[in-house]
Enzyme design. Structure first.
Site, mmCIF file in Angstrom:
data_model
loop_
_atom_site.group_PDB
_atom_site.id
_atom_site.type_symbol
_atom_site.label_atom_id
_atom_site.label_comp_id
_atom_site.label_asym_id
_atom_site.label_seq_id
_atom_site.Cartn_x
_atom_site.Cartn_y
_atom_site.Cartn_z
ATOM 1 N N LYS A 276 0.840 -1.198 0.000
ATOM 2 C CA LYS A 276 0.000 0.000 0.000
ATOM 3 C C LYS A 276 0.875 1.248 0.000
ATOM 4 O O LYS A 276 2.002 1.215 0.503
ATOM 5 C CB LYS A 276 -0.860 0.025 1.277
ATOM 6 C CG LYS A 276 -1.993 -0.969 1.306
ATOM 7 C CD LYS A 276 -2.751 -0.878 2.620
ATOM 8 C CE LYS A 276 -3.878 -1.895 2.679
ATOM 9 N NZ LYS A 276 -4.942 -1.656 1.689
ATOM 10 N N ARG A 350 -10.182 -11.547 2.028
ATOM 11 C CA ARG A 350 -11.033 -12.596 1.455
ATOM 12 C C ARG A 350 -10.336 -13.946 1.482
ATOM 13 O O ARG A 350 -10.976 -14.985 1.551
ATOM 14 C CB ARG A 350 -11.460 -12.185 0.035
ATOM 15 C CG ARG A 350 -10.343 -12.097 -0.948
ATOM 16 C CD ARG A 350 -10.719 -11.296 -2.202
ATOM 17 N NE ARG A 350 -10.769 -9.849 -1.943
ATOM 18 C CZ ARG A 350 -11.107 -8.942 -2.843
ATOM 19 N NH1 ARG A 350 -11.467 -9.322 -4.066
ATOM 20 N NH2 ARG A 350 -11.117 -7.662 -2.533
HETATM 21 N N1 BES Z 1 -8.085 -3.854 4.425
HETATM 22 C C1 BES Z 1 -8.242 -3.461 3.080
HETATM 23 C C2 BES Z 1 -9.538 -2.715 2.824
HETATM 24 C C3 BES Z 1 -9.650 -1.360 3.444
HETATM 25 C C4 BES Z 1 -9.313 -0.237 2.716
HETATM 26 C C5 BES Z 1 -10.166 -1.195 4.717
HETATM 27 C C6 BES Z 1 -9.459 1.010 3.263
HETATM 28 C C7 BES Z 1 -10.292 0.062 5.267
HETATM 29 C C8 BES Z 1 -9.952 1.165 4.527
HETATM 30 C C9 BES Z 1 -8.223 -4.683 2.171
HETATM 31 O O1 BES Z 1 -7.427 -5.724 2.591
HETATM 32 C C10 BES Z 1 -7.696 -4.223 0.867
HETATM 33 O O2 BES Z 1 -6.577 -3.831 0.821
HETATM 34 N N2 BES Z 1 -8.525 -4.269 -0.168
HETATM 35 C C11 BES Z 1 -8.137 -3.836 -1.455
HETATM 36 C C12 BES Z 1 -8.675 -4.816 -2.463
HETATM 37 C C13 BES Z 1 -8.126 -4.612 -3.840
HETATM 38 C C14 BES Z 1 -6.648 -4.936 -3.872
HETATM 39 C C15 BES Z 1 -8.872 -5.520 -4.794
HETATM 40 C C16 BES Z 1 -8.717 -2.444 -1.678
HETATM 41 O O3 BES Z 1 -9.808 -2.176 -1.195
HETATM 42 O O4 BES Z 1 -8.053 -1.627 -2.273
HETATM 43 MN MN MN Z 2 -5.428 -5.465 1.965
#
Ligand code: BES
Ligand code: MN
Ligand code: ZN
Length: 496
Positions: A276, A350
């Protein structure tokens, strides 16, 4: 945690640093009238309460507050707190209770009494929870200010309730729910180096000791034996032992199928190899909020000794980039045999939930609810105002929606149409772990659905609602406690 007391004392008689009085907004701008039961208090204040209302200095609007100096005897201060528009739902009283407790915290007066003798049972429930939410702090990691400068934290709240069985039961429910919220919020606020997967083991053991719940703990080796290649690939990059923790509350008949609550417990989510961006990454300590919500709900349910069977399952680990981490293109096999092509290692929640949902089946569940901070996309769809609800059974989704609304955690359904499944098809495996940008929350839910087998199921995406990056007035910046209220209310609905 805030210590809560119920009392039948009259508001004019209670000795307290701060007495909170809750009033709904009037209609057509007319001044509010002083409730008859508060006449002795108004008299003790030499009419200051009545004059404040008459002058319309206080109009009962949502989150509105007005502090009056008290008399020599009884309440040292009085705070009027607006409920907003009548009728004053449970959620409105919860919010007002939290606002009152935050006023007490700002004043530094240590304790608060809240007048709820004219309130209905649901309003008392909301108030008790709200007081506890508003008084909540996480002081563990801070050096306390010198005594001369310190404002006393709110450590006790006395709720003035009617002398009735209904009011006492409402108080007890509120107290139990508050304890659940406190667990969830504490776990959420703990940084990733303090709340580790083993913290969930310890939390479960605490539940077991207090309430006699059964606990099952799986580590890396046990999960490997179960074939949980999906969960384990997320844990591949961290030296921390991943944990699958199941807690069992058996209050119902031995053969009654349990309600199973499942939670995503990413103690920290860096994204892994698909790392990230740095800005705001610290908020990813809240990526265990689903799991925290499960633990909190189990505490509440066990305290209330409801005649129902409930199992809580959490999957806890940390998503890290490293030389051993899973990488894009890798294919892993989940415990139901399905193969998954990893497209983005940041879609890890997931992957953890997939094996948990397969694991849930062994409990022969009546229903499974999972909660997860699963997608950033849910914030685009619903903002920070609603939990995303997903599932093939519309009636069940609506049952969860109603529970959320009742508990002040509103949710809203999104479709899980088959057409979206195209997006998670892989060239090499049964599935891929991301479906691209469009409908990101829906494709995540459809991915989970591949691991749901033979039981009714609803998925709650709490990524927009489990924590707040700004002070909401009634809840400070940080963990909100969602989805504890929804889980508890859903179970309560099934007990009735
Ligand atoms: N934990 C994150 C989702 C999240 C994002 C929670 C912002 C709270 C605030 C999750 O694991 C994630 O990173 N999801 C990705 C999925 C994508 C790579 C398909 C996302 O939401 O960007
Ligand atoms: Mn994630
Ligand atoms: Zn995550």
């Amino acid at each position: 945690m805030l210590s809560l007391l119920a009392s039948h004392a009259a508001p004019s008689q209670i000795q307290t640093p701060l007495l909170a009085v809750f009033l709904p907004a009037g209609t057509n701008g007319a001044p509010l009238s002083c409730p008859a039961a508060l006449a002795p208090l108004d008299a003790a204040l030499h009419g200051a309460l009545g004059r404040t209302l008459q002058r319309r200095d206080f109009r009962g609007g949502r989150d509105e507050t007005f502090v009056l100096a008290g008399a020599d005897e009884g309440a040292q201060r009085v705070v009027l707190v607006g409920l907003g528009k009548a009728p004053g739902t449970r959620a409105q009283w919860r919010r007002a209770g939290a606002v009152a407790a935050r006023v007490a915290a700002k004043l530094g007066c240590g304790g608060i009494a809240a007048w709820a003798q004219d309130a209905e049972a649901a309003q008392v429930e909301g108030l008790v929870v709200g007081l506890s939410l508003g008084a909540w702090t996480y002081p563990d990691l801070r050096t306390p200010a010198p005594a001369t400068e310190r404002r006393e934290p709110v450590t006790s709240a006395t709720v003035l309730i009617a002398d009735s069985e209904a009011a006492r039961a409402a108080f007890a429910f509120g107290e139990a729910l508050a304890a659940g919220y406190a667990i969830a919020r504490r776990l959420g606020m703990m940084p990733g180096n303090v709340c580790t997967p083993d913290t969930f083991v310890e939390t479960a053991q605490g539940l077991a000791e207090r309430h006699g719940l059964g606990v099952t703990v799986l580590g890396r080796a046990e999960m490997a034996a179960e074939g949980m290649g999906s969960f384990l690939c997320v844990a591949q990059g961290t030296p921390e032992e991943p944990r699958l923790v199941a807690v069992e509350y058996r209050g119902g008949a031995a053969d009654a199928p349990p309600i199973v609550l499942v939670g995503k417990g990413l103690c920290f989510d860096t994204g892994g190899i698909s790392i990230k961006p740095a800005p705001d990454m610290e908020w990813m300590k809240f990526d265990m909020s689903g799991a925290g919500g499960v633990m909190g709900a189990m505490e509440t349910i066990a305290r209330l000794k409801w005649p129902v069977n409930v199992v809580g399952i959490v999957g806890a680990t940390t998503n890290m980039p490293s030389g051993t981490a899973v990488k894009p293109g890798d294919v892993v096999r989940a415990s139901n045999g399905k193969t998954i092509e990893i497209i983005n290692t940041d879609a890890e929640g997931r992957l953890v939930l997939a094996d948990l949902l397969v694991f849930a089946k062994r409990y022969k569940p009546a229903v499974v609810l999972d909660a997860a901070t699963l997608t950033g996309a849910i914030v685009f769809a619903l903002g920070h105002n609603a939990v995303g609800l997903f599932g093939p059974d519309a009636a069940l989704v609506d049952e969860v929606r109603a529970a959320g609304e009742q508990s002040g955690e509103p949710g809203w359904p999104l479709p899980v149409w088959d057409e979206y499944r195209e997006q998670i098809k892989s060239d090499v495996a049964d599935l891929r772990n991301t479906g691209g940008r469009p409908a990101g929350s829906i494709t995540a839910a459809l991915f989970l659905q591949e691991f749901v087998d033979g039981y009714p199921w609803v998925h709650l995406d709490v990524a927009g609602t489990a924590y707040s990056q700004s002070d909401l007035g009634w809840v400070p910046k940080g963990p909100t406690g969602t989805p504890v209220g929804t889980f508890v209310e859903f179970v309560r609905g099934r007990v009735r």
